[in-house]
Design a protein around this motif. Structure first.
Motif, PDB file in Angstrom:
ATOM      1  N   LEU A 164       0.830  -1.206   0.000  1.00  0.00           N
ATOM      2  CA  LEU A 164       0.000   0.000   0.000  1.00  0.00           C
ATOM      3  C   LEU A 164       0.863   1.254   0.000  1.00  0.00           C
ATOM      4  O   LEU A 164       0.552   2.237  -0.690  1.00  0.00           O
ATOM      5  N   ALA A 165       1.952   1.214   0.768  1.00  0.00           N
ATOM      6  CA  ALA A 165       2.847   2.374   0.821  1.00  0.00           C
ATOM      7  C   ALA A 165       3.488   2.609  -0.540  1.00  0.00           C
ATOM      8  O   ALA A 165       3.578   3.750  -1.014  1.00  0.00           O
ATOM      9  N   HIS A 166       3.932   1.531  -1.195  1.00  0.00           N
ATOM     10  CA  HIS A 166       4.537   1.673  -2.517  1.00  0.00           C
ATOM     11  C   HIS A 166       3.517   2.203  -3.528  1.00  0.00           C
ATOM     12  O   HIS A 166       3.856   3.034  -4.378  1.00  0.00           O
ATOM     13  N   ALA A 167       2.282   1.712  -3.444  1.00  0.00           N
ATOM     14  CA  ALA A 167       1.247   2.181  -4.362  1.00  0.00           C
ATOM     15  C   ALA A 167       0.981   3.672  -4.156  1.00  0.00           C
ATOM     16  O   ALA A 167       0.835   4.430  -5.130  1.00  0.00           O
ATOM     17  N   ALA A 168       0.929   4.089  -2.894  1.00  0.00           N
ATOM     18  CA  ALA A 168       0.698   5.508  -2.598  1.00  0.00           C
ATOM     19  C   ALA A 168       1.859   6.364  -3.096  1.00  0.00           C
ATOM     20  O   ALA A 168       1.653   7.431  -3.694  1.00  0.00           O
ATOM     21  N   MET A 169       3.090   5.891  -2.868  1.00  0.00           N
ATOM     22  CA  MET A 169       4.257   6.656  -3.305  1.00  0.00           C
ATOM     23  C   MET A 169       4.309   6.767  -4.828  1.00  0.00           C
ATOM     24  O   MET A 169       4.594   7.839  -5.377  1.00  0.00           O
ATOM     25  N   LEU A 170       4.016   5.666  -5.514  1.00  0.00           N
ATOM     26  CA  LEU A 170       4.050   5.682  -6.973  1.00  0.00           C
ATOM     27  C   LEU A 170       2.964   6.594  -7.537  1.00  0.00           C
ATOM     28  O   LEU A 170       3.198   7.368  -8.479  1.00  0.00           O
ATOM     29  N   THR A 171       1.776   6.513  -6.946  1.00  0.00           N
ATOM     30  CA  THR A 171       0.680   7.374  -7.393  1.00  0.00           C
ATOM     31  C   THR A 171       1.030   8.844  -7.207  1.00  0.00           C
ATOM     32  O   THR A 171       0.795   9.675  -8.101  1.00  0.00           O
ATOM     33  N   CYS A 172       1.598   9.174  -6.054  1.00  0.00           N
ATOM     34  CA  CYS A 172       1.982  10.562  -5.788  1.00  0.00           C
ATOM     35  C   CYS A 172       3.088  11.026  -6.734  1.00  0.00           C
ATOM     36  O   CYS A 172       3.096  12.181  -7.173  1.00  0.00           O
ATOM     37  N   ALA A 173       4.018  10.130  -7.050  1.00  0.00           N
ATOM     38  CA  ALA A 173       5.087  10.494  -7.980  1.00  0.00           C
ATOM     39  C   ALA A 173       4.526  10.781  -9.368  1.00  0.00           C
ATOM     40  O   ALA A 173       4.970  11.723 -10.045  1.00  0.00           O
ATOM     41  N   VAL A 174       3.552   9.988  -9.805  1.00  0.00           N
ATOM     42  CA  VAL A 174       2.918  10.217 -11.107  1.00  0.00           C
ATOM     43  C   VAL A 174       2.186  11.558 -11.112  1.00  0.00           C
ATOM     44  O   VAL A 174       2.293  12.348 -12.062  1.00  0.00           O
ATOM     45  N   ILE A 175       1.441  11.829 -10.026  1.00  0.00           N
ATOM     46  CA  ILE A 175       0.705  13.098  -9.939  1.00  0.00           C
ATOM     47  C   ILE A 175       1.672  14.277  -9.924  1.00  0.00           C
ATOM     48  O   ILE A 175       1.467  15.285 -10.615  1.00  0.00           O
ATOM     49  N   VAL A 196      13.192  12.173 -11.939  1.00  0.00           N
ATOM     50  CA  VAL A 196      14.038  11.356 -11.070  1.00  0.00           C
ATOM     51  C   VAL A 196      13.203  10.725  -9.962  1.00  0.00           C
ATOM     52  O   VAL A 196      13.351   9.542  -9.642  1.00  0.00           O
ATOM     53  N   MET A 197      12.302  11.512  -9.374  1.00  0.00           N
ATOM     54  CA  MET A 197      11.439  10.973  -8.320  1.00  0.00           C
ATOM     55  C   MET A 197      10.545   9.867  -8.862  1.00  0.00           C
ATOM     56  O   MET A 197      10.373   8.810  -8.222  1.00  0.00           O
ATOM     57  N   LEU A 198       9.971  10.072 -10.036  1.00  0.00           N
ATOM     58  CA  LEU A 198       9.120   9.047 -10.629  1.00  0.00           C
ATOM     59  C   LEU A 198       9.913   7.780 -10.918  1.00  0.00           C
ATOM     60  O   LEU A 198       9.450   6.662 -10.641  1.00  0.00           O
ATOM     61  N   ALA A 199      11.119   7.939 -11.452  1.00  0.00           N
ATOM     62  CA  ALA A 199      11.955   6.769 -11.734  1.00  0.00           C
ATOM     63  C   ALA A 199      12.323   6.032 -10.457  1.00  0.00           C
ATOM     64  O   ALA A 199      12.333   4.796 -10.415  1.00  0.00           O
ATOM     65  N   ALA A 200      12.604   6.786  -9.395  1.00  0.00           N
ATOM     66  CA  ALA A 200      12.947   6.153  -8.120  1.00  0.00           C
ATOM     67  C   ALA A 200      11.776   5.349  -7.570  1.00  0.00           C
ATOM     68  O   ALA A 200      11.949   4.229  -7.078  1.00  0.00           O
ATOM     69  N   MET A 201      10.576   5.912  -7.652  1.00  0.00           N
ATOM     70  CA  MET A 201       9.403   5.192  -7.145  1.00  0.00           C
ATOM     71  C   MET A 201       9.095   3.956  -7.992  1.00  0.00           C
ATOM     72  O   MET A 201       8.705   2.906  -7.463  1.00  0.00           O
ATOM     73  N   VAL A 255      18.589   0.023  -9.537  1.00  0.00           N
ATOM     74  CA  VAL A 255      19.564   1.030  -9.110  1.00  0.00           C
ATOM     75  C   VAL A 255      19.806   0.867  -7.608  1.00  0.00           C
ATOM     76  O   VAL A 255      18.854   0.730  -6.835  1.00  0.00           O
ATOM     77  N   PRO A 256      21.059   0.882  -7.170  1.00  0.00           N
ATOM     78  CA  PRO A 256      21.345   0.769  -5.731  1.00  0.00           C
ATOM     79  C   PRO A 256      20.715   1.912  -4.950  1.00  0.00           C
ATOM     80  O   PRO A 256      20.472   3.002  -5.478  1.00  0.00           O
ATOM     81  N   ALA A 257      20.436   1.645  -3.684  1.00  0.00           N
ATOM     82  CA  ALA A 257      19.793   2.644  -2.825  1.00  0.00           C
ATOM     83  C   ALA A 257      20.572   3.943  -2.799  1.00  0.00           C
ATOM     84  O   ALA A 257      19.997   5.036  -2.869  1.00  0.00           O
ATOM     85  N   ILE A 258      21.888   3.841  -2.710  1.00  0.00           N
ATOM     86  CA  ILE A 258      22.699   5.050  -2.613  1.00  0.00           C
ATOM     87  C   ILE A 258      22.585   5.889  -3.880  1.00  0.00           C
ATOM     88  O   ILE A 258      22.707   7.126  -3.840  1.00  0.00           O
ATOM     89  N   GLY A 259      22.331   5.236  -5.015  1.00  0.00           N
ATOM     90  CA  GLY A 259      22.179   5.960  -6.276  1.00  0.00           C
ATOM     91  C   GLY A 259      20.965   6.873  -6.265  1.00  0.00           C
ATOM     92  O   GLY A 259      21.052   8.053  -6.606  1.00  0.00           O
ATOM     93  N   TRP A 260      19.805   6.314  -5.852  1.00  0.00           N
ATOM     94  CA  TRP A 260      18.605   7.138  -5.788  1.00  0.00           C
ATOM     95  C   TRP A 260      18.722   8.198  -4.697  1.00  0.00           C
ATOM     96  O   TRP A 260      18.254   9.332  -4.869  1.00  0.00           O
ATOM     97  N   ALA A 261      19.326   7.840  -3.582  1.00  0.00           N
ATOM     98  CA  ALA A 261      19.489   8.811  -2.502  1.00  0.00           C
ATOM     99  C   ALA A 261      20.311  10.008  -2.970  1.00  0.00           C
ATOM    100  O   ALA A 261      19.963  11.165  -2.703  1.00  0.00           O
ATOM    101  N   CYS A 262      21.403   9.726  -3.678  1.00  0.00           N
ATOM    102  CA  CYS A 262      22.252  10.821  -4.173  1.00  0.00           C
ATOM    103  C   CYS A 262      21.532  11.650  -5.225  1.00  0.00           C
ATOM    104  O   CYS A 262      21.618  12.891  -5.214  1.00  0.00           O
ATOM    105  N   ALA A 263      20.823  10.984  -6.131  1.00  0.00           N
ATOM    106  CA  ALA A 263      20.127  11.709  -7.191  1.00  0.00           C
ATOM    107  C   ALA A 263      19.063  12.639  -6.613  1.00  0.00           C
ATOM    108  O   ALA A 263      18.961  13.814  -7.002  1.00  0.00           O
ATOM    109  N   LEU A 264      18.270  12.125  -5.675  1.00  0.00           N
ATOM    110  CA  LEU A 264      17.230  12.955  -5.069  1.00  0.00           C
ATOM    111  C   LEU A 264      17.833  14.069  -4.221  1.00  0.00           C
ATOM    112  O   LEU A 264      17.358  15.211  -4.243  1.00  0.00           O
ATOM    113  N   GLY A 265      18.890  13.726  -3.482  1.00  0.00           N
ATOM    114  CA  GLY A 265      19.535  14.747  -2.654  1.00  0.00           C
ATOM    115  C   GLY A 265      20.143  15.866  -3.482  1.00  0.00           C
ATOM    116  O   GLY A 265      19.995  17.048  -3.149  1.00  0.00           O
TER     117      GLY A 265
END
Length: 214
Positions: A4-15, A37-42, A51-61
């Motif tokens: 449910l959390a992933h679905a909510a995050m993905l939906t919010c990223a699309v919006i 980038v946020m949409l791709a991460a979700m 993509v490794p966790a550190i990759g998305w963390a760095c990209a978003l940061g």
């Protein structure tokens, strides 16, 4: 709960991405890049996690820091004209060779509205915190929690800091969204972006909080 959390995050990223790109030619490149980038991460967290966790963390940061720097530069262009009363412009009605020039205070001509600058600041901070949460979430096999919830280690203090950061951003996001929607059609995009980011942050941290208290 994790699904449910992933679905909510993905939906919010699309919006959020749709609201950002809806501006068309008026969208700022950095905003479009951050949304994608946020949409791709979700998508990656909900799928195969290529993509490794550190990759998305760095990209978003990095995206968050870049938007923060841009927001500071925007504000720097606005504030001098507001704060310096010595900056004057001539009264055009009196511009004649025989008449003295009467000066009046210069009117501020902000490059962006104050509400948009507040929205940008919230967006920047939310991206940085999202990177922090995603880095923890991808470290789990189930991806349901933002950080480890075992009693040992640093889970307790980190979870408390994450909850505090998300709570502050949720409150700030609510203010941004309400202010944007009150401005009419032109504010709907900022409101949708702030609301989607706010819900996404809550969806990231709630599973960890429930696991910790349960």
């Amino acid at each position: 709960m994790g699904e449910l959390a992933h679905a909510a995050m993905l939906t919010c990223a699309v919006i959020g991405a749709a609201a950002t790109l809806a501006a068309g030619r008026r969208v700022r490149p950095l905003d479009a890049l951050a949304a994608l980038v946020m949409l791709a991460a979700m998508l990656d967290t909900a799928g195969d996690r290529l993509v490794p966790a550190i990759g998305w963390a760095c990209a978003l940061g990095i995206a968050g820091v870049a938007i923060g720097i841009r927001t500071r530069a925007d504000r720097a262009r606005i504030e001098p004209s507001r704060a310096d009363p010595s900056r004057v412009v001539p009264n055009r009605a009196d511009l004649s060779p025989a008449a003295p020039i009467h000066a009046e205070p210069a009117r501020a001509v902000p490059t962006r509205a104050a509400g948009a600058a507040h929205a940008d600041l919230h967006h920047a901070l939310a991206l940085v915190v999202s990177g922090w949460l995603v880095a923890g979430a991808l470290g789990h096999a189930d991806g349901a929690a933002a950080i480890p919830t075992e009693p040992h280690g640093h889970a307790g203090p980190v979870l408390a800091l994450q909850v505090l950061a998300v709570a502050l951003l949720v409150a700030s996001g609510a203010v941004v969204a309400l202010r944007a929607w009150r401005t009419g059609r032109r504010g709907i995009r900022h409101g949708a972006m702030a609301a989607s980011m706010t819900v996404m942050l809550a969806a990231m941290v709630v599973p960890s909080l429930l696991a910790a208290v349960g």
